[in-house]
Design an enzyme around this catalytic site. Structure first.
Site, PDB file in Angstrom:
ATOM      1  N   LYS A 124      52.411  39.641  27.739  1.00  0.00           N
ATOM      2  CA  LYS A 124      51.323  39.807  28.690  1.00  0.00           C
ATOM      3  C   LYS A 124      50.063  40.094  27.882  1.00  0.00           C
ATOM      4  O   LYS A 124      50.022  41.020  27.080  1.00  0.00           O
ATOM      5  CB  LYS A 124      51.616  40.968  29.631  1.00  0.00           C
ATOM      6  CG  LYS A 124      50.593  41.164  30.708  1.00  0.00           C
ATOM      7  CD  LYS A 124      51.066  42.231  31.685  1.00  0.00           C
ATOM      8  CE  LYS A 124      50.253  42.188  32.944  1.00  0.00           C
ATOM      9  NZ  LYS A 124      50.828  43.024  33.977  1.00  0.00           N
ATOM     10  N   ASP A 183      50.077  51.726  41.539  1.00  0.00           N
ATOM     11  CA  ASP A 183      49.865  50.447  42.241  1.00  0.00           C
ATOM     12  C   ASP A 183      51.217  49.846  42.616  1.00  0.00           C
ATOM     13  O   ASP A 183      51.454  48.657  42.417  1.00  0.00           O
ATOM     14  CB  ASP A 183      49.048  49.471  41.389  1.00  0.00           C
ATOM     15  CG  ASP A 183      48.514  48.281  42.214  1.00  0.00           C
ATOM     16  OD1 ASP A 183      48.399  48.407  43.447  1.00  0.00           O
ATOM     17  OD2 ASP A 183      48.231  47.236  41.620  1.00  0.00           O
TER      18      ASP A 183
END
Length: 195
Positions: A5, A95
């Site tokens: 990522k 989140d």
């Protein structure tokens, strides 16, 4: 296998943000739970922050919504076990939502982006709310300090709805919320809150 990522280019212009991103990724790498995507390494290469993590063969809870009660309960139990482990190590997701829960081909649920949402969250002082509106704890909506309880709001809010129910009910629709409306919705009130 592993997944790589790389932080989006537009997020690499703030050196403090990049430093916090790498620091938090390294903190998450210390976690060892079968229900958390394992982070193997984090750093910068040519000024670009990256994370090397476990590759999960499967799909997100957002795309692969279970319908059988036992599967729903199993996923909920795994998510709670992951949060318990993370919170015991001082890591808060901030989140938690169906898109951040991966369901492996074997049915194992794994949290991803754990703690990294904190790096990406904008504060209320900057005029924006960090996190995803439909899963956001009231203190995050107001830009206040938060702890592991903020993650629990995402799992079960004041009406007893979990992330699975909300994702099915709301889908990917988005609408602007004021902090007041968000908090009223999150705690299940339909009357103005008294501060």
């Amino acid at each position: 296998g592993v997944a790589l990522k790389v932080l989006a280019e537009n997020l690499t212009t703030d050196p403090e943000f990049v430093k916090m991103f790498v620091k938090e990724a390294r903190s998450v790498a210390q976690l060892n739970s079968p229900y958390i995507v394992q982070v193997h390494d984090a750093g910068k290469l040519d000024g670009k922050p990256y994370i090397v993590m476990e590759l999960v063969e499967g799909d997100s809870l957002h795309r692969r919504r279970p319908t059988a009660l036992l599967e729903i309960l199993s996923i909920a139990q795994q998510i709670c076990a992951a949060l318990e482990h993370a919170h015991a190590h001082g890591i808060v997701h901030r989140d938690l939502k169906p898109a951040n829960v991966l369901i492996g081909d074997d049915g194992t649920a794994k949290l991803t982006d754990l703690g990294l949402a904190r790096s990406g969250a904008r504060t209320a002082a900057q005029g924006e709310i960090g996190g995803t509106v439909f899963y956001l704890a009231p203190e995050l909506a107001l830009g206040q300090a938060s702890d592991g309880r903020a993650d629990l709001i995402a799992c079960i809010d004041g009406r007893g709805w979990g992330i699975y129910w909300k994702s099915n009910r709301l889908g990917s629709s988005a609408e602007a919320y004021t902090a007041q409306a968000l908090i009223e919705d999150a705690v299940g009130h339909r009357y103005p809150l008294q501060w």
